[in-house]
Design a protein around this motif. Sequence first.
Motif, PDB file in Angstrom:
ATOM      1  N   HIS A 182      -4.466  67.855  48.055  1.00 27.30           N
ATOM      2  CA  HIS A 182      -3.648  67.208  47.017  1.00 27.30           C
ATOM      3  C   HIS A 182      -4.117  67.559  45.613  1.00 27.30           C
ATOM      4  CE1 HIS A 182      -1.775  64.934  50.237  1.00 27.30           C
ATOM      5  NE2 HIS A 182      -2.973  64.567  50.653  1.00 27.30           N
ATOM      6  N   LYS A 183      -4.732  68.725  45.467  1.00 36.30           N
ATOM      7  CA  LYS A 183      -5.094  69.232  44.140  1.00 36.30           C
ATOM      8  C   LYS A 183      -3.910  70.066  43.643  1.00 36.30           C
ATOM      9  CE  LYS A 183     -10.093  69.333  45.007  1.00 36.30           C
ATOM     10  NZ  LYS A 183     -11.328  70.165  45.058  1.00 36.30           N
ATOM     11  N   LEU A 184      -2.853  69.360  43.265  1.00 36.83           N
ATOM     12  CA  LEU A 184      -1.576  70.030  43.038  1.00 36.83           C
ATOM     13  C   LEU A 184      -1.545  70.834  41.745  1.00 36.83           C
ATOM     14  CD1 LEU A 184       0.880  67.280  44.347  1.00 36.83           C
ATOM     15  CD2 LEU A 184      -0.147  69.214  45.563  1.00 36.83           C
ATOM     16  N   ASP A 185      -2.284  70.403  40.740  1.00 40.00           N
ATOM     17  CA  ASP A 185      -2.331  71.188  39.495  1.00 40.00           C
ATOM     18  C   ASP A 185      -2.942  72.565  39.762  1.00 40.00           C
ATOM     19  OD1 ASP A 185      -1.259  69.013  38.250  1.00 40.00           O
ATOM     20  OD2 ASP A 185      -3.085  68.410  37.194  1.00 40.00           O
ATOM     21  N   ALA A 188      -0.601  74.725  41.892  1.00 41.33           N
ATOM     22  CA  ALA A 188       0.506  75.316  41.134  1.00 41.33           C
ATOM     23  C   ALA A 188       0.066  76.623  40.464  1.00 41.33           C
ATOM     24  CB  ALA A 188       1.015  74.325  40.085  1.00 41.33           C
ATOM     25  N   VAL A 217       5.618  71.715  44.986  1.00 44.25           N
ATOM     26  CA  VAL A 217       4.377  71.248  44.349  1.00 44.25           C
ATOM     27  C   VAL A 217       4.685  70.558  43.032  1.00 44.25           C
ATOM     28  CG1 VAL A 217       2.267  72.030  43.194  1.00 44.25           C
ATOM     29  CG2 VAL A 217       2.836  72.892  45.468  1.00 44.25           C
ATOM     30  N   HIS A 218       5.531  71.161  42.205  1.00 42.90           N
ATOM     31  CA  HIS A 218       5.847  70.566  40.894  1.00 42.90           C
ATOM     32  C   HIS A 218       6.583  69.237  41.032  1.00 42.90           C
ATOM     33  CE1 HIS A 218       4.197  73.649  38.409  1.00 42.90           C
ATOM     34  NE2 HIS A 218       5.013  74.591  38.836  1.00 42.90           N
ATOM     35  N   HIS A 220       6.286  67.132  43.486  1.00 45.36           N
ATOM     36  CA  HIS A 220       5.278  66.148  43.891  1.00 45.36           C
ATOM     37  C   HIS A 220       4.376  65.777  42.727  1.00 45.36           C
ATOM     38  CE1 HIS A 220       5.471  65.191  48.220  1.00 45.36           C
ATOM     39  NE2 HIS A 220       6.128  66.331  48.335  1.00 45.36           N
ATOM     40  N   ARG A 221       4.310  66.649  41.740  1.00 39.87           N
ATOM     41  CA  ARG A 221       3.582  66.327  40.498  1.00 39.87           C
ATOM     42  C   ARG A 221       4.461  65.541  39.526  1.00 39.87           C
ATOM     43  NH1 ARG A 221       3.041  70.591  37.466  1.00 39.87           N
ATOM     44  NH2 ARG A 221       1.316  69.737  36.233  1.00 39.87           N
ATOM     45  N   ASN A 222       5.703  65.260  39.943  1.00 41.83           N
ATOM     46  CA  ASN A 222       6.692  64.576  39.090  1.00 41.83           C
ATOM     47  C   ASN A 222       6.982  65.375  37.822  1.00 41.83           C
ATOM     48  OD1 ASN A 222       6.939  62.254  40.797  1.00 41.83           O
ATOM     49  ND2 ASN A 222       4.955  61.553  40.022  1.00 41.83           N
ATOM     50  N   ASP A 223       6.971  66.695  37.966  1.00 42.11           N
ATOM     51  CA  ASP A 223       7.245  67.573  36.820  1.00 42.11           C
ATOM     52  C   ASP A 223       8.517  68.377  37.108  1.00 42.11           C
ATOM     53  OD1 ASP A 223       7.254  69.269  34.651  1.00 42.11           O
ATOM     54  OD2 ASP A 223       5.118  69.755  34.777  1.00 42.11           O
TER      55      ASP A 223
END
Length: 323
Positions: A182-185, A188, A217-218, A220-223
């Motif tokens: 869950h290291k989504l940044d 990405a 991924v983005h 799930h990052r709410n971006d």
Amino acid sequence: MYSQVDYTAELPLDQMAAKINEAHDHIAKAEKYLKTSFMKWKPDYDSAASEYSKAAVAFKNAKMLEEAKEAYLQEAEAHTNNKTYPFAANGEGDMFFSLQDMQRIPEAIQYIERASMMYVENGTPDTAALALDRAGKLIESQDLAKAVDLYQKAASVFENEDRLRQAVEMLGKASRLLVRQHKLDEAAVSIQKEKNMYKEIENYPTCFKKTIAQVLVHLHRNDFVAADKCVRESYSLPGFSGSEDCIALEQLLQGYDEQDEDQVHCVCNSPLFKYMDNDYAKLSISLRVPGGGKKKAPASAADAGEGAEAGEADEDEYAGGLC
């Protein structure tokens, strides 16, 4: 490169004792080669290294793994002192396998990293990258973060040699493990680097798949902005516009933007998304729109009938007009 030998077969006690004696004999010979005298000014590192290597094998056959590790370490030091660095790297690699047999995995990883540095410095980068890849697979079950680090190092070695196909394979492993943590940044960034490499080697269909991974991924990052940007940038890829991947992503972004849980669920559960690599498939299945809540329940026949009756009642109430 060094090779792993199967030492799992048990030896009879008399043969094991013979192996231990053999190992100690080789150690004694190695120490003798390292001694200097009035007529011998320089240690014979090459011969000593050979004896330490034979001792290590004998110790392993006798199941004396700690002693085998120490013998491999002395072999590596002898090769280093003799400036035969590729052979020193092999000794470090042999220690890796010895420590692996002892289930001392973190310590084993340290030696494989040292060996890989020696391989790079002495002109065998492919061997270095393969060693790092192997170490990454070994540590995955215990330390995902360390496995990511090893795969990224392997990717860098391959990239420096312009071996982009091999480099991007290593990056793909790192990206998936970052998602798993869950290291989504970080994921990405890693996926974008993968996509750039696939574009450079003109593997455009895989670029499309990496765009899907990026968007998941983005989101799930709410971006949403970053997700939308990835799709827009992909229109420049040959064959993307109008492709199955493009249409699905457009529908996904539309549903997400409009908070249409049903549309998002439909896209994310399509075969195109469900049969991605497992880590990305999990992102797809678990994606929810902000404020969307549960999927809208389909209207039942009874609800439809009640709605029609309510409509008729309203018409009767206002049949004569508002006044």
